[in-house]
Enzyme design. Structure first.
Site, mmCIF file in Angstrom:
data_model
loop_
_atom_site.group_PDB
_atom_site.id
_atom_site.type_symbol
_atom_site.label_atom_id
_atom_site.label_comp_id
_atom_site.label_asym_id
_atom_site.label_seq_id
_atom_site.Cartn_x
_atom_site.Cartn_y
_atom_site.Cartn_z
ATOM 1 N N ASN A 31 37.706 53.623 29.934
ATOM 2 C CA ASN A 31 37.895 52.179 29.876
ATOM 3 C C ASN A 31 38.675 51.721 28.644
ATOM 4 O O ASN A 31 39.326 50.680 28.675
ATOM 5 C CB ASN A 31 36.530 51.487 29.894
ATOM 6 C CG ASN A 31 36.637 50.005 29.578
ATOM 7 O OD1 ASN A 31 37.072 49.207 30.411
ATOM 8 N ND2 ASN A 31 36.272 49.619 28.357
ATOM 9 N N SER B 214 44.785 48.732 35.949
ATOM 10 C CA SER B 214 45.040 47.287 35.938
ATOM 11 C C SER B 214 46.001 46.953 37.064
ATOM 12 O O SER B 214 46.827 47.796 37.458
ATOM 13 C CB SER B 214 45.671 46.871 34.595
ATOM 14 O OG SER B 214 46.142 45.533 34.652
ATOM 15 N N TYR C 35 52.057 48.346 28.336
ATOM 16 C CA TYR C 35 50.759 48.310 29.017
ATOM 17 C C TYR C 35 50.909 48.669 30.500
ATOM 18 O O TYR C 35 50.136 49.472 31.046
ATOM 19 C CB TYR C 35 50.153 46.922 28.866
ATOM 20 C CG TYR C 35 48.728 46.796 29.332
ATOM 21 C CD1 TYR C 35 47.678 47.241 28.529
ATOM 22 C CD2 TYR C 35 48.409 46.204 30.554
ATOM 23 C CE1 TYR C 35 46.357 47.115 28.940
ATOM 24 C CE2 TYR C 35 47.096 46.068 30.974
ATOM 25 C CZ TYR C 35 46.075 46.526 30.161
ATOM 26 O OH TYR C 35 44.766 46.408 30.576
ATOM 27 N N ALA C 36 51.940 48.093 31.161
ATOM 28 C CA ALA C 36 52.162 48.364 32.583
ATOM 29 C C ALA C 36 52.516 49.829 32.810
ATOM 30 O O ALA C 36 52.029 50.459 33.756
ATOM 31 C CB ALA C 36 53.269 47.468 33.116
ATOM 32 N N LYS D 154 49.282 51.903 32.382
ATOM 33 C CA LYS D 154 48.339 51.747 33.492
ATOM 34 C C LYS D 154 48.888 52.331 34.788
ATOM 35 O O LYS D 154 48.140 52.881 35.602
ATOM 36 C CB LYS D 154 47.984 50.272 33.672
ATOM 37 C CG LYS D 154 47.175 49.690 32.506
ATOM 38 C CD LYS D 154 45.870 50.430 32.290
ATOM 39 C CE LYS D 154 44.998 49.768 31.238
ATOM 40 N NZ LYS D 154 43.718 50.473 31.032
ATOM 41 N N ILE E 40 40.091 39.086 34.425
ATOM 42 C CA ILE E 40 38.644 39.145 34.279
ATOM 43 C C ILE E 40 38.230 38.296 33.075
ATOM 44 O O ILE E 40 38.871 38.362 32.013
ATOM 45 C CB ILE E 40 38.167 40.597 34.069
ATOM 46 C CG1 ILE E 40 38.682 41.497 35.210
ATOM 47 C CG2 ILE E 40 36.654 40.664 33.971
ATOM 48 C CD1 ILE E 40 38.212 41.121 36.601
#
Length: 293
Positions: free
Chosen positions: A134, A186, A199-200, A203, A232
């Site tokens: 996580n 994600s 980040y993309a 993930k 979230i």
């Protein structure tokens, strides 16, 4: 007339053969189903109160996952990178719920920290049955402005950290011939997002890595799946300006942010439930209908 009789006899023979074959296959299927069912049930039941590592579990989704596993009576290693006090609070809550907990500080961007994390857990509890990857960070900016360190920091924690933690886990699980890995990806890894190239990419890599781990270890009764959350509720979403929040919510068919507990419920199922023993290599978006793939 003779031809008609012969045809009737041949048809009867074929029906008889099909019936016999059907009975044989059915009997074999019952025996095989029973054997497999017993093996799967025994393996899955052993996982229900197993040893779990949840990386980045001092807050947010990781915290919710750690509590959900702890509530099932699991032994949970609560990992943190910065806030030991928050991690200790999560550990106390796990024990109040009936589980056991230990707190381990480790930066998932450092391989030596990951190795130490697994050593501390196995020294205390002897094994690892479940790994939930996580831990993650963001260093958002448009690609044209992104500095090398902003790219590398995110890749190191969000992708390389998942690889090294999974590698350490599968060494243990492979010997035991059982285990479950759940990677928190994600929706950004599915559809991309402006200002999050690092980040993309990380993930998206996690999703591809999930499939590869699943293929390599399915024969050892180790499953690996990914959960891809959308927006979230968190400290980050709480800080979003109202005018931007309105636009975000318009893009979510459910019309609201998800809750960490909703993500944790899916993770708990994939990590512990006997019914998830035949699920591997899958990515589940939990995003209120944003992607609907």
């Amino acid at each position: 007339m003779q031809t008609a009789c012969l045809n009737q006899q041949l048809a009867g023979a074929r029906v008889g053969m099909r019936s016999s074959a059907s009975r044989l296959l059915k009997a074999a299927g019952v025996r095989r189903s029973s054997t497999v069912s017993k093996a799967v049930s025994a393996s899955a039941l052993q996982l229900e109160s197993g040893v779990c590592i949840v990386t980045g579990s001092s807050r947010g989704i990781g915290k919710a996952v750690a509590l959900a596993l702890g509530a099932q009576g699991c032994k949970v290693a609560v990992n943190y990178a910065g806030r030991k006090d928050a991690a200790e609070e999560v550990a106390q809550q796990i024990e109040q719920l009936g589980g056991e907990a230990m707190v381990v500080g480790a930066n998932l961007g450092k391989r030596e920290d990951i190795e130490r994390l697994f050593k501390e857990v196995t020294d205390k509890w002897g094994t690892v049955n479940v790994l939930v990857n996580n831990a993650g960070i963001t260093r958002d900016t448009l690609m044209m402005r992104m500095k090398p360190e902003q790219w590398q920091e995110v890749i190191d924690v969000n992708l390389s950290g998942v690889f090294y933690a999974s590698q350490a886990a599968t060494k243990i699980m492979g010997k035991a011939r059982k285990g479950r890995i759940v990677n928190i990806a994600s929706v950004v890894g599915l559809v991309g997002n402006a200002g999050q190239a690092n980040y993309a990419a990380a993930k998206g890599g996690v999703i591809a890595l999930t499939k590869t781990i699943a293929r390599e270890y399915a024969g050892r009764n180790i499953t690996c799946n990914a959960v891809a959350p959308g927006f979230i509720a968190s400290d980050m979403t709480a800080a979003i300006d109202a005018k931007y929040e309105e636009q975000i919510l318009k893009g979510i068919p459910a019309g609201r942010y998800g809750q960490p507990e909703e993500v944790a419920g899916l993770v708990r199922f994939l990590a512990l439930d006997p019914a998830a023993a035949y699920i591997t290599g899958q990515t589940y978006a939990i995003d209120g209908g944003m992607t609907m793939q």
